[in-house]
Design a protein around this motif. Structure first.
Motif, mmCIF file in Angstrom:
data_model
loop_
_atom_site.group_PDB
_atom_site.id
_atom_site.type_symbol
_atom_site.label_atom_id
_atom_site.label_comp_id
_atom_site.label_asym_id
_atom_site.label_seq_id
_atom_site.Cartn_x
_atom_site.Cartn_y
_atom_site.Cartn_z
ATOM 1 N N HIS A 85 -11.136 -4.462 -13.508
ATOM 2 C CA HIS A 85 -12.184 -5.487 -13.610
ATOM 3 C C HIS A 85 -13.141 -5.358 -12.432
ATOM 4 O O HIS A 85 -14.118 -6.087 -12.331
ATOM 5 C CB HIS A 85 -11.562 -6.893 -13.627
ATOM 6 N N ASP A 86 -12.860 -4.405 -11.535
ATOM 7 C CA ASP A 86 -13.629 -4.196 -10.309
ATOM 8 C C ASP A 86 -14.800 -3.246 -10.590
ATOM 9 O O ASP A 86 -14.614 -2.038 -10.744
ATOM 10 C CB ASP A 86 -12.698 -3.619 -9.236
ATOM 11 N N GLY A 123 -6.558 -1.142 -0.760
ATOM 12 C CA GLY A 123 -6.951 -0.698 -2.098
ATOM 13 C C GLY A 123 -7.961 0.434 -2.041
ATOM 14 O O GLY A 123 -7.877 1.397 -2.814
ATOM 15 N N GLY A 124 -8.889 0.342 -1.104
ATOM 16 C CA GLY A 124 -9.891 1.402 -0.938
ATOM 17 C C GLY A 124 -9.258 2.733 -0.579
ATOM 18 O O GLY A 124 -9.664 3.785 -1.085
ATOM 19 N N ARG A 125 -8.258 2.680 0.294
ATOM 20 C CA ARG A 125 -7.565 3.913 0.705
ATOM 21 C C ARG A 125 -6.809 4.529 -0.472
ATOM 22 O O ARG A 125 -6.793 5.747 -0.660
ATOM 23 C CB ARG A 125 -6.606 3.630 1.865
ATOM 24 N N GLU A 128 -5.377 -1.155 -13.305
ATOM 25 C CA GLU A 128 -5.636 -2.039 -12.160
ATOM 26 C C GLU A 128 -4.868 -1.554 -10.918
ATOM 27 O O GLU A 128 -4.078 -2.305 -10.334
ATOM 28 C CB GLU A 128 -5.234 -3.483 -12.490
ATOM 29 N N PRO A 129 -5.078 -0.313 -10.488
ATOM 30 C CA PRO A 129 -4.255 0.261 -9.417
ATOM 31 C C PRO A 129 -4.390 -0.424 -8.065
ATOM 32 O O PRO A 129 -3.532 -0.236 -7.208
ATOM 33 C CB PRO A 129 -4.757 1.714 -9.340
ATOM 34 N N THR A 130 -5.445 -1.230 -7.878
ATOM 35 C CA THR A 130 -5.609 -1.936 -6.597
ATOM 36 C C THR A 130 -5.398 -3.438 -6.758
ATOM 37 O O THR A 130 -5.658 -4.203 -5.830
ATOM 38 C CB THR A 130 -7.018 -1.683 -6.022
ATOM 39 N N GLY A 175 0.814 -1.214 0.000
ATOM 40 C CA GLY A 175 0.000 0.000 0.000
ATOM 41 C C GLY A 175 0.845 1.260 0.000
ATOM 42 O O GLY A 175 0.506 2.244 -0.680
ATOM 43 N N GLU A 176 1.951 1.227 0.753
ATOM 44 C CA GLU A 176 2.847 2.391 0.782
ATOM 45 C C GLU A 176 3.525 2.589 -0.568
ATOM 46 O O GLU A 176 3.673 3.720 -1.045
ATOM 47 C CB GLU A 176 3.887 2.206 1.881
#
Length: 228
Positions: free
Chosen positions: A201-202, A178-180, A168-170, A146-147
């Motif tokens: 794809h989310d 991923g939400g953050r 696909e950044p998360t 995440g960092e």
């Protein structure tokens, strides 16, 4: 509103021996300056190929792409690189940070390529915005996933891009992290007025965008608009 991206009659085919695989069929769409836009579809639908062509990382077999007012199909590799450095930001699934550089140095690279005299100060401010003021001198291997992605987001905004492509950044992050990162991406985007194009794809992530384009088998199967 002016169009920052204009795609017309795009086709892309890959050859493997005697086999040909067409991964994009007659793709047409526009993106306006400042909007958030999601390209969605299952794995293998052509999303990442389409993003690469739109960003000038790859060339179509037929069709045109006009990015930031310039038709990029006729540009040389060097000319396309100059256009990207001036106008485009990227966030990738696998972060793509340089392992031998610190977080601060990774963010500063695009600025230094542009000859900025304030590269380090601007990079510090961006890392502070993404909550990494205590990680300036850490290397990617010393950071969590995440960092690392937050460093990548800060780097993407460092050259004040007109348009930012997020692939696909998360994809490599857990749901909470991923939400953050997504909240951060949208907040920075709103603050800077950048156009944001997300490949995912989310469907939940796609619904955060103002408009979506759905691909299946390399074809557009749906264009939707979400009005706020």
């Amino acid at each position: 509103m002016p169009k920052i991206l204009n795609v017309r009659n795009l086709e892309k085919t890959y050859s493997s021996g005697s086999t040909k695989l067409t991964v994009l069929h007659n793709i047409n769409f526009d993106i306006e300056e400042g909007e958030t836009f999601a390209i969605v579809g299952p794995s293998g639908s052509g999303k990442t190929t389409l993003l690469g062509i739109c960003a000038g990382l790859d060339r179509p077999d037929t069709g045109t792409v006009q990015l930031c007012g310039t038709y990029i199909g006729t540009l040389s590799e060097d000319e396309r690189a100059v256009l990207r450095n001036r106008n485009v930001g990227f966030v990738f699934q696998d972060f793509q940070l340089l392992p031998t550089l610190t977080a601060l140095e990774n963010v500063a690279v695009p600025l230094e390529l542009q000859g900025s005299k304030n590269a380090i100060q601007i990079s510090k401010e961006l890392l502070e915005k993404v909550g990494l003021e205590d990680r300036f001198h850490h290397y990617p291997s010393q950071l969590s996933g995440g960092e690392q992605q937050r460093v990548a987001v800060a780097r993407a905004f460092s050259n004040k891009p007109s348009i930012l492509f997020a692939d696909e950044p998360t994809g490599n992050l857990d749901t909470e992290t991923g939400g953050r990162v997504i909240d951060l991406l949208f907040n920075l985007n709103k603050e800077s007025g950048t156009t944001l194009v997300i490949v995912t794809h989310d469907l939940e992530l796609a619904q955060k965008a103002q408009r979506t384009l759905r691909l299946k088998g390399g074809r557009i199967v749906e264009k939707s608009e979400i009005l706020f």
